[in-house]
Structure formats: C-alpha cells, structure tokens
Design a protein around this motif. Structure first.
Motif, PDB file in Angstrom:
ATOM      1  N   PHE A 179     -14.835  19.882  63.044  1.00 59.34           N
ATOM      2  CA  PHE A 179     -13.887  20.058  64.147  1.00 59.34           C
ATOM      3  C   PHE A 179     -13.861  18.749  64.935  1.00 59.34           C
ATOM      4  O   PHE A 179     -14.856  18.366  65.549  1.00 59.34           O
ATOM      5  CB  PHE A 179     -14.325  21.221  65.042  1.00 59.34           C
ATOM      6  N   ILE A 180     -12.740  18.057  64.869  1.00 53.79           N
ATOM      7  CA  ILE A 180     -12.658  16.707  65.394  1.00 53.79           C
ATOM      8  C   ILE A 180     -13.081  16.653  66.868  1.00 53.79           C
ATOM      9  O   ILE A 180     -12.660  17.479  67.687  1.00 53.79           O
ATOM     10  CB  ILE A 180     -11.219  16.158  65.236  1.00 53.79           C
ATOM     11  N   SER A 181     -13.907  15.683  67.201  1.00 55.30           N
ATOM     12  CA  SER A 181     -14.471  15.387  68.528  1.00 55.30           C
ATOM     13  C   SER A 181     -15.694  16.226  68.852  1.00 55.30           C
ATOM     14  O   SER A 181     -16.382  15.960  69.835  1.00 55.30           O
ATOM     15  CB  SER A 181     -13.441  15.541  69.657  1.00 55.30           C
ATOM     16  N   VAL A 182     -15.989  17.247  68.036  1.00 56.52           N
ATOM     17  CA  VAL A 182     -17.198  18.045  68.226  1.00 56.52           C
ATOM     18  C   VAL A 182     -18.078  17.838  66.997  1.00 56.52           C
ATOM     19  O   VAL A 182     -17.743  18.289  65.902  1.00 56.52           O
ATOM     20  CB  VAL A 182     -16.868  19.547  68.390  1.00 56.52           C
ATOM     21  N   LYS A 183     -19.210  17.123  67.176  1.00 52.50           N
ATOM     22  CA  LYS A 183     -20.040  16.751  66.029  1.00 52.50           C
ATOM     23  C   LYS A 183     -20.520  17.968  65.260  1.00 52.50           C
ATOM     24  O   LYS A 183     -20.454  18.016  64.033  1.00 52.50           O
ATOM     25  CB  LYS A 183     -21.229  15.920  66.500  1.00 52.50           C
ATOM     26  N   GLU A 184     -21.006  18.972  65.984  1.00 55.97           N
ATOM     27  CA  GLU A 184     -21.420  20.215  65.335  1.00 55.97           C
ATOM     28  C   GLU A 184     -21.419  21.340  66.354  1.00 55.97           C
ATOM     29  O   GLU A 184     -21.677  21.134  67.537  1.00 55.97           O
ATOM     30  CB  GLU A 184     -22.809  20.080  64.702  1.00 55.97           C
ATOM     31  N   THR A 185     -21.091  22.528  65.893  1.00 54.52           N
ATOM     32  CA  THR A 185     -21.117  23.705  66.755  1.00 54.52           C
ATOM     33  C   THR A 185     -21.250  24.931  65.871  1.00 54.52           C
ATOM     34  O   THR A 185     -21.333  24.828  64.652  1.00 54.52           O
ATOM     35  CB  THR A 185     -19.846  23.787  67.633  1.00 54.52           C
TER      36      THR A 185
END
Length: 361
Positions: free
Chosen positions: A257-263
């Motif tokens: 998910f672009i701009s979120v490294k990991e979630t």
C-alpha cells in the motif's frame, strides 16, 4: 508462561478493573493443564481483584472460565489463550471486571435486549489472526447478556472434537450445538444473524432515506476513496457495504500500500472507515445489494435494491464491488470450501496436522 515485560504490562491493564473477578479452572494431570495452572496463577498474582479456583467441572480439560465471584462463568477458554488469543484473554478479564467496552452504545443496547439463550462455541487455532475478532465479539456478548455463553476451543488441543465435527477451517462457530458460521465476524455481523428483527428494522430505516447524489456500492479501499472524493465536493454521499473493508479485513500483512511500509488488514480497514466518517457520508454497513435498476426504468433516479427488501435511490451509482479469494473453478471446489478446501495455511493449517495435503499456488 508470561515473561516479566508482559506481566508488567498486564498488571497495568488489571489496574482498570472496577470489580473483583474469578478464574475457575478445570484441570487434569496433563502437561497442558500444568501450563494453564501456571498461567492463571501468574495472572491472579498481578491484581488483588483477581482470584483463582481449581475446582471447575467443565468436561473440556484443560479449560477455565472468567466470572464475577458467585456467578457461573459465561466466558470459557478451552486451551491456552496465547498467541493471537492473548488479547482475547485480556479483554475478557477487563470487561468482566467492569471496564467499559469500546463499542457504540447502540450495539451495547442491542446485545442487552437480545432475548433467549445462546451457547456459542468457537473453534480456533492460535496462529489464526482472524479468530480473536470472533472470540472477542462473542465474549463481549456474554459479558453484557446473561443469556449468552462463549467458549474458545483450541482445535489443535481438542483434535478429537474437531475430527468428530469435521471442522476443517477456523474460526468455526457453533450456536446451541448447530453450525453458525465460519470466518471473521464482527459483533454487528453476529447480531444481524441472531437478532431476528434487526433486518426488518434496518430495511425500514434504509428505505426512508432521501435520494443520494452519489451512492457507492462497496466498502473496500476503492469504495472508501470514491466516497471521500465525492463527499469533499459537498454532495450527498452514501456507502453501501456488505462488510466495510472488504477482503482487506482478512489480510494480515499488507506491504504494497503506497506510502505505508507495512500494516495489517483490519488496521487499514479501520483507518479507511475513520477517514470516510470524517466527512458527511452515510455508511450503511452489513447490507448487500441485490439488484440495480437504471434511471430510465426507475423514473428518473437509479434504484438499488437490497437483499433485505430495502430500496435506495441515487442520481449516480459507483460500483466498487472489490475482490474475492482466487478460485480454480474446478468441480467440488465450492462444495468443499472450508470443509477441506481452505485459503489460509496460518489459520487452518493446525487442523491438518498429520494429514496428507496438497498446496496449490
């Protein structure tokens, strides 16, 4: 069982208890029972509001119940609630001890008003990331309504029972000894099934809504984005979702998910919903669209008919129906889904211990 850091953190949580609670253990001579006794002894030592009894009569051993002193336990854990389920244990302790749950007051009122007796049994695996949501939802119902009991059952520990019931996917929920559902469920989804009048009330309320300028069908990332863009233009916007978050809710790790490294999927879905609700958007969750009637046939406005009989009208409709798990479309696949054909090795894998399996993909 619990290292010093976890004990310190749990001790801080237990300071929020507003009333005494009692752990009632049903044990035998097994190594698993010894581990459970160690765990419960450690928990009881962290707060003067927590006591432990080991004279429980639950036929599933090892197991323990959580209750107020003098009351029969309505929350039970058959197996060690470690791994992903440790949070379920913490919440069961806090909520039984009077700490208020973080759910809307309307949901609390609906649970308290639910008539009848409901015995929920949830078969889980400790590696399943969707199982705790179901366990916690049913435990909350047991805390709030005296007619509800909830039991978490570790399928890997109670393998004979799993085999007897032919359970091949988790979470699997039984209600009053009959199969109730499989997969991740929120407390609202459970209530929609057991509260027989809920669907009719929702249909009546939805049908009375004024026409929308934009109605988004689908509550995944695409539907959320569409709703936000529309609402920012100041036009009347609604979202119709079978389950807000969509397939994202079933995904543990998200790293693209672009701009979120990991979630994590549920965390992302919650953020999407909070973002949507920051605007004047009418979110209608747990509602499934059944039919779309074009404006040319409906008298000027597009009509969307729902499974529950309700009808919504809108000047424009955006279809963002999302995705499903990829299937092979071979004979028997749908018939045996969750009965041997599974999609999550982490969740369902422990149920297949010692069995021959085939992995596709």
């Amino acid at each position: 069982m619990l290292d010093d850091a976890i004990q310190a953190q749990l001790k801080a949580y237990l300071e929020r208890l507003q009333r005494p609670i009692e752990l009632v253990a049903s044990l035998d001579d097994s190594a698993n029972s010894q581990q459970m006794h160690t765990l419960l002894t450690q928990v009881a030592a962290l707060s003067d509001k927590v006591s432990l009894r080991t004279d429980g009569d639950n036929p599933r051993r090892p197991s323990f119940g959580v209750a107020q002193p003098g009351d029969a336990p309505r929350i039970h854990f058959a197996g060690l609630p470690m791994g992903h389920e440790f949070t379920s244990l913490v919440l069961a302790l806090l909520q039984t001890g009077g700490h208020p749950p973080k759910v809307e007051q309307a949901v609390i009122d609906q649970i308290k008003a639910l008539p009848g007796s409901f015995k929920f049994e949830t078969f889980i695996s400790l590696s399943c990331h969707n199982c705790p949501d179901v366990v916690q939802a049913l435990n909350l119902m047991a805390v709030l309504n005296p007619g509800v009991t909830s039991t978490m059952i570790d399928g890997a520990l109670f393998q004979d029972e799993v085999n007897a019931r032919q359970i091949m996917a988790v979470p699997t929920v039984y209600l009053n000894d009959a199969k109730f559902g499989q997969g991740r469920m929120t407390v609202e989804e459970v209530l929609a099934q057991v509260d027989t009048g809920a669907s009719a009330r929702a249909a009546a309320e939805i049908s009375q809504k004024a026409p929308f300028d934009v109605l988004v069908v689908g509550g995944g990332p695409a539907g959320a984005a569409a709703a936000i863009y529309a609402a920012r233009k100041g036009i009347r916007t609604g979202v119709l979702a079978e389950r807000f978050g969509g397939q994202v809710m079933d995904t543990l790790g998200i790293e693209n998910f672009i701009s979120v490294k990991e979630t994590e999927g549920p965390k992302l879905a919650m953020a999407l919903e909070q973002h949507v609700k920051a605007y004047d958007v009418d979110v209608m969750n747990l509602q499934r669209a059944a039919k779309l009637i074009p404006a040319s046939e409906a008298g000027g406005l597009i009509e969307v008919q729902l499974d529950n009989g309700a009808t919504l009208k809108s000047r424009s409709v955006i279809l963002a129906t999302g995705a499903r798990w990829r299937e092979m479309n071979v004979p028997g696949e749908k018939d045996y889904k969750a009965k041997g054909v599974c999609f999550c090795p982490h969740c369902d894998g422990p149920l297949f211990k010692g069995k021959r399996v085939a992995v596709i993909g």
